[in-house]
Write a protein that holds these residues in place. Structure first.
Motif, PDB file in Angstrom:
ATOM      1  N   GLU A  20     -15.710  -0.529  -1.157  1.00 23.54           N
ATOM      2  CA  GLU A  20     -15.616  -1.316   0.193  1.00 23.54           C
ATOM      3  C   GLU A  20     -16.519  -2.435  -0.210  1.00 23.54           C
ATOM      4  OE1 GLU A  20     -15.156  -1.009   5.201  1.00 23.54           O
ATOM      5  OE2 GLU A  20     -16.422   0.730   3.785  1.00 23.54           O
ATOM      6  N   GLU A  21     -16.269  -3.377  -0.373  1.00 24.02           N
ATOM      7  CA  GLU A  21     -17.006  -4.668  -0.759  1.00 24.02           C
ATOM      8  C   GLU A  21     -17.527  -5.595   0.518  1.00 24.02           C
ATOM      9  OE1 GLU A  21     -18.388  -5.124  -3.541  1.00 24.02           O
ATOM     10  OE2 GLU A  21     -16.956  -4.257  -5.031  1.00 24.02           O
TER      11      GLU A  21
ATOM     12  N   GLN B  63     -15.135  -5.974   3.755  1.00 24.47           N
ATOM     13  CA  GLN B  63     -13.604  -6.320   3.480  1.00 24.47           C
ATOM     14  C   GLN B  63     -12.965  -5.426   4.337  1.00 24.47           C
ATOM     15  OE1 GLN B  63     -12.914  -6.291  -0.600  1.00 24.47           O
ATOM     16  NE2 GLN B  63     -12.913  -8.399  -0.677  1.00 24.47           N
ATOM     17  N   PRO B  64     -11.956  -5.533   4.903  1.00 25.77           N
ATOM     18  CA  PRO B  64     -10.755  -4.499   5.619  1.00 25.77           C
ATOM     19  C   PRO B  64     -10.076  -3.930   4.849  1.00 25.77           C
ATOM     20  CG  PRO B  64     -10.273  -6.804   6.168  1.00 25.77           C
ATOM     21  CD  PRO B  64     -11.576  -6.891   5.428  1.00 25.77           C
TER      22      PRO B  64
ATOM     23  N   TYR C 126      -4.850  -0.869   0.920  1.00 22.71           N
ATOM     24  CA  TYR C 126      -4.790  -0.903   2.088  1.00 22.71           C
ATOM     25  C   TYR C 126      -4.393   0.434   2.898  1.00 22.71           C
ATOM     26  CZ  TYR C 126      -3.946  -5.851   1.266  1.00 22.71           C
ATOM     27  OH  TYR C 126      -4.015  -7.185   0.797  1.00 22.71           O
ATOM     28  N   ARG C 127      -5.526   1.165   3.641  1.00 22.56           N
ATOM     29  CA  ARG C 127      -5.335   2.470   3.929  1.00 22.56           C
ATOM     30  C   ARG C 127      -4.377   2.845   4.874  1.00 22.56           C
ATOM     31  NH1 ARG C 127     -11.743   1.995   4.239  1.00 22.56           N
ATOM     32  NH2 ARG C 127     -11.018   0.019   4.954  1.00 22.56           N
ATOM     33  N   ASP C 128      -4.429   1.747   5.868  1.00 22.84           N
ATOM     34  CA  ASP C 128      -3.342   2.296   7.086  1.00 22.84           C
ATOM     35  C   ASP C 128      -3.134   0.718   7.443  1.00 22.84           C
ATOM     36  OD1 ASP C 128      -5.410   1.114   8.472  1.00 22.84           O
ATOM     37  OD2 ASP C 128      -6.038   3.495   8.698  1.00 22.84           O
ATOM     38  N   GLU C 129      -2.220   0.583   8.660  1.00 23.69           N
ATOM     39  CA  GLU C 129      -1.964  -0.388   9.310  1.00 23.69           C
ATOM     40  C   GLU C 129      -3.157  -1.500   9.668  1.00 23.69           C
ATOM     41  OE1 GLU C 129      -2.413   2.491  12.427  1.00 23.69           O
ATOM     42  OE2 GLU C 129      -1.536   2.502  10.583  1.00 23.69           O
ATOM     43  N   ARG C 130      -4.209  -1.112   9.834  1.00 26.54           N
ATOM     44  CA  ARG C 130      -5.368  -1.797  10.323  1.00 26.54           C
ATOM     45  C   ARG C 130      -5.988  -2.551   9.021  1.00 26.54           C
ATOM     46  NH1 ARG C 130      -8.581   3.350  12.587  1.00 26.54           N
ATOM     47  NH2 ARG C 130      -7.689   4.061  10.612  1.00 26.54           N
ATOM     48  N   ASP C 131      -6.001  -2.104   7.799  1.00 25.76           N
ATOM     49  CA  ASP C 131      -6.443  -3.108   6.920  1.00 25.76           C
ATOM     50  C   ASP C 131      -5.584  -4.267   6.456  1.00 25.76           C
ATOM     51  OD1 ASP C 131      -8.687  -1.215   6.136  1.00 25.76           O
ATOM     52  OD2 ASP C 131      -7.753  -0.481   4.365  1.00 25.76           O
TER      53      ASP C 131
ATOM     54  N   GLY D 186      -1.744 -14.349   3.032  1.00 22.28           N
ATOM     55  CA  GLY D 186      -2.250 -13.238   3.821  1.00 22.28           C
ATOM     56  C   GLY D 186      -1.494 -12.231   4.366  1.00 22.28           C
ATOM     57  N   ILE D 187      -2.077 -10.845   4.724  1.00 21.74           N
ATOM     58  CA  ILE D 187      -1.476  -9.925   5.357  1.00 21.74           C
ATOM     59  C   ILE D 187      -2.206  -9.505   6.486  1.00 21.74           C
ATOM     60  CG2 ILE D 187      -0.634  -7.412   5.063  1.00 21.74           C
ATOM     61  CD1 ILE D 187      -0.352  -8.011   2.351  1.00 21.74           C
ATOM     62  N   ASN D 188      -1.399  -9.456   7.611  1.00 20.97           N
ATOM     63  CA  ASN D 188      -2.038  -9.233   8.944  1.00 20.97           C
ATOM     64  C   ASN D 188      -2.178  -7.687   9.320  1.00 20.97           C
ATOM     65  OD1 ASN D 188      -2.409 -12.075   9.710  1.00 20.97           O
ATOM     66  ND2 ASN D 188      -0.528 -12.083  10.700  1.00 20.97           N
TER      67      ASN D 188
END
Length: 201
Positions: free
Chosen positions: A47-48, A59-60, A110-115, A178-180
């Motif tokens: 996690e940078e 970073q998310p 991306y661990r889940d929808e929040r990342d 990007g990715i929301n």
């Protein structure tokens, strides 16, 4: 404009000011699920902390940098780890599909929808004038969004399990991507972006 290609070959997607190519399933010697699990297990995920508009943020998402060259973005210098055998296998398949050569790889988890991934262009001087960026996705689908810098144009592309996306030509000069984060639950996703570093920072 929502786009989703369904073809076993790399196909062009009509777009102004650049090149965009999509392949539904990259040809590999293992299934997307097998590749996903091995990438999860074999990658030293970090996690940078990066700098955005003069401020430091976590970073998310988790990330890793592999390949032959250092890379600098968002105020941070990334020192590469060597390619793993699986990464080299995927890189070879990407190079065969695209006809391009790559020496570096950024992995994002991306661990889940929040990342998410904020809107940006891969236009660092170390990548050259018109860089080619090849993206391979494994796991839960996410919506990849491109926004034109000066025109009221947006392109949305569903990146599914095992797909390949290639951005090339002048695209990085004219578009942001990007990715929301999303409201609906999403499972984990790993994205690999191959690039060619012409000179180290």
């Amino acid at each position: 404009m929502d786009l989703f290609a369904d073809d076993s070959a790399l196909m062009p997607i009509p777009i102004e000011d650049g090149e965009l190519w999509f392949q539904q399933r990259l040809a590999l010697d293992l299934t997307p699920a097998e590749a996903m699990q091995r990438l999860l297990d074999e990658t030293d995920w970090r996690e940078e902390q990066i700098q955005v508009w003069g401020k430091l943020h976590m970073q998310p998402r988790l990330s890793a940098w592999h390949g032959d060259a250092r890379y600098r973005y968002s105020g941070k210098l990334f020192h590469p780890l060597p390619f793993t055998p699986l990464q080299l296998h995927i890189k070879q398949a990407v190079e065969q599909a695209t006809g391009r050569q790559f020496n570096s790889l950024l992995l994002n988890y991306y661990r889940d929808e929040r990342d998410r991934m904020g809107f940006h262009a891969d236009n660092e001087p170390t990548l050259g004038l018109n860089p080619a960026i090849a993206s391979v996705s494994f796991g839960s689908p996410r919506t990849f969004i491109l926004k034109h810098r000066t025109l009221p144009k947006t392109v949305k592309l569903a990146l599914g399990d095992g797909c390949l996306l290639l951005m090339a030509g002048s695209l990085q000069h004219h578009w942001l991507h990007g990715i929301n984060k999303e409201r609906a639950p999403r499972g984990p996703r790993i994205n690999l972006t191959f690039r060619n570093i012409l000179r180290e920072p």
